[in-house]
Design a protein around this motif. Structure first.
Motif, PDB file in Angstrom:
ATOM      1  N   GLY A 109       4.074 -24.813 -20.506  1.00 27.81           N
ATOM      2  CA  GLY A 109       4.129 -25.053 -21.952  1.00 27.81           C
ATOM      3  C   GLY A 109       2.988 -24.357 -22.674  1.00 27.81           C
ATOM      4  N   THR A 124       5.436 -26.599 -11.778  1.00 30.12           N
ATOM      5  CA  THR A 124       5.538 -25.968 -13.090  1.00 30.12           C
ATOM      6  C   THR A 124       5.851 -24.479 -12.889  1.00 30.12           C
ATOM      7  OG1 THR A 124       4.383 -25.690 -15.196  1.00 30.12           O
ATOM      8  CG2 THR A 124       3.026 -25.643 -13.227  1.00 30.12           C
ATOM      9  N   SER A 158       9.580 -32.351 -26.369  1.00 24.91           N
ATOM     10  CA  SER A 158       8.329 -32.784 -25.743  1.00 24.91           C
ATOM     11  C   SER A 158       7.409 -31.641 -25.299  1.00 24.91           C
ATOM     12  CB  SER A 158       8.646 -33.676 -24.544  1.00 24.91           C
ATOM     13  OG  SER A 158       9.341 -32.939 -23.577  1.00 24.91           O
ATOM     14  N   SER A 208      -0.797 -29.059 -18.462  1.00 27.69           N
ATOM     15  CA  SER A 208       0.292 -28.080 -18.613  1.00 27.69           C
ATOM     16  C   SER A 208      -0.114 -26.694 -18.149  1.00 27.69           C
ATOM     17  CB  SER A 208       0.696 -28.037 -20.092  1.00 27.69           C
ATOM     18  OG  SER A 208       1.519 -26.926 -20.348  1.00 27.69           O
TER      19      SER A 208
END
Ligand SMILES: C=C(O[C@@H]1C=C(C(=O)O)C=C[C@H]1O)C(=O)O
Length: 306
Positions: free
Chosen positions: A135, A81, A108, A132
């Motif tokens: 995000g 990420t 999404s 996450s």
């Protein structure tokens, strides 16, 4: 008279029947991560099609878990990420592709709320999906800097019911967020990649592929092979997108048209514009979390040309 010991064979030891056992092969496959989200299906689909999958020791997992493994050395190459890449980039080199990005709506990565955004209280309770890192940071930036809120955050399991149980809104990612996009059940959905584009004019990069520097130094040829296998996989998936959609639709709770739209929105490479988006995100992220800003020439890539 004892028989003379036969000279050692150049091909390795012989069994009593005289056939060569051979030297033990100590090579190990590169350990490669695979995010267990639909958005990665076009990235990995072609690896099965070309057979490259058999060359990898593939580990499936949630994005936070795979990011941690790569940083700790439990994986050699794989998705990370963006926020964790920025935190640990001294130990990593970026692979030019694939990536998970969008230039506008991604469908999404969503802020899901019980009221319209405009009616959110000044100090809303906001849940952040535990899977996450990027995000949820994007959601925080938008809520605080663009929509002028001062939220109280809590990290919760990533499903909408749990996340919204004691909260005004939740940042959700992946298949759960895509499900809410298609079936909001009275909830309000803000696409955070679309909101980022409105705010900055730039694409949003959620995940990148990286290799550990120590692994790249020891095995540059293998890293190049993995990179090119991914590139070929994404090319094939784009070319045969109908087959990718059909195979996803067999098992996933989405209609083929919804899957086709999703795979079309997702972008799997890093153009100059994506890198500008990545740098912009990095320069804003320093205000929230322990990341290092990227120099104007950054990020540092693994060089597949050598
Ligand atoms: C677009 C997405 O990107 C994902 C978002 C991530 C995050 O928020 O940390 C991590 C990996 C990406 O695959 C998604 O999951 O929907």
């Amino acid at each position: 008279m004892t028989p003379a010991t036969p000279p050692p064979s150049r091909d390795g030891p012989k069994t009593q029947r005289g056939d060569t056992v051979g030297t033990v092969n100590h090579a190990r496959r590169p350990r490669v991560g695979h995010i267990a989200f639909l958005n990665c299906m076009p990235i990995y689909w072609g690896l099965a099609r070309t057979g490259a999958l058999l060359e990898f020791d593939l580990r499936r997992g949630a994005p936070d878990e795979l990011s941690r493994l790569l940083v700790e050395g439990g994986l050699d190459i794989g998705p990370i990420t963006l926020v964790e890449y920025l935190r640990h980039r001294d130990d990593l080199l970026l692979i030019p592709d694939p990536a998970v990005a969008a230039d506008g709506p991604v469908l999404s990565v969503n802020l899901v709320s019980k009221t319209p955004l405009a009616d959110l209280p000044a100090e809303p309770r906001v849940s952040l999906a535990s899977f996450s890192r990027t995000g949820v940071l994007l959601g925080r930036m938008l809520l605080e800097e663009r929509y002028g809120r001062r939220p109280a955050y809590q990290v919760t399991p990533p499903d909408p019911e749990t996340a919204l149980a004691g909260a005004d809104a939740a940042v959700l990612i992946g298949d759960e967020a895509l499900r809410v996009h298609h079936d909001p059940r009275g909830r309000h959905v803000l696409d955070l990649a679309a909101a980022w584009k409105d705010w900055t004019g730039l694409p949003m990069v959620f995940a990148v592929w990286a290799v550990r520097r120590d692994y790249a130094e020891a095995h540059p040829g293998l890293v190049k092979d993995v990179h090119l296998a991914f590139r070929e996989s994404v090319r094939l998936s784009r070319e045969e997108i109908g087959a990718v959609v059909a195979s996803a639709a067999r098992w996933e709770p989405f209609a083929p048209a919804a899957l086709a739209e999703y795979f079309d929105r997702l972008q799997f490479g890093l153009s100059e514009r994506h890198l500008a988006g990545l740098r912009e995100f990095a320069s804003r992220a320093v205000r929230y979390t322990e990341v290092k800003d990227l120099s104007p020439e950054g990020p540092e890539f693994f060089d597949s040309e050598v």
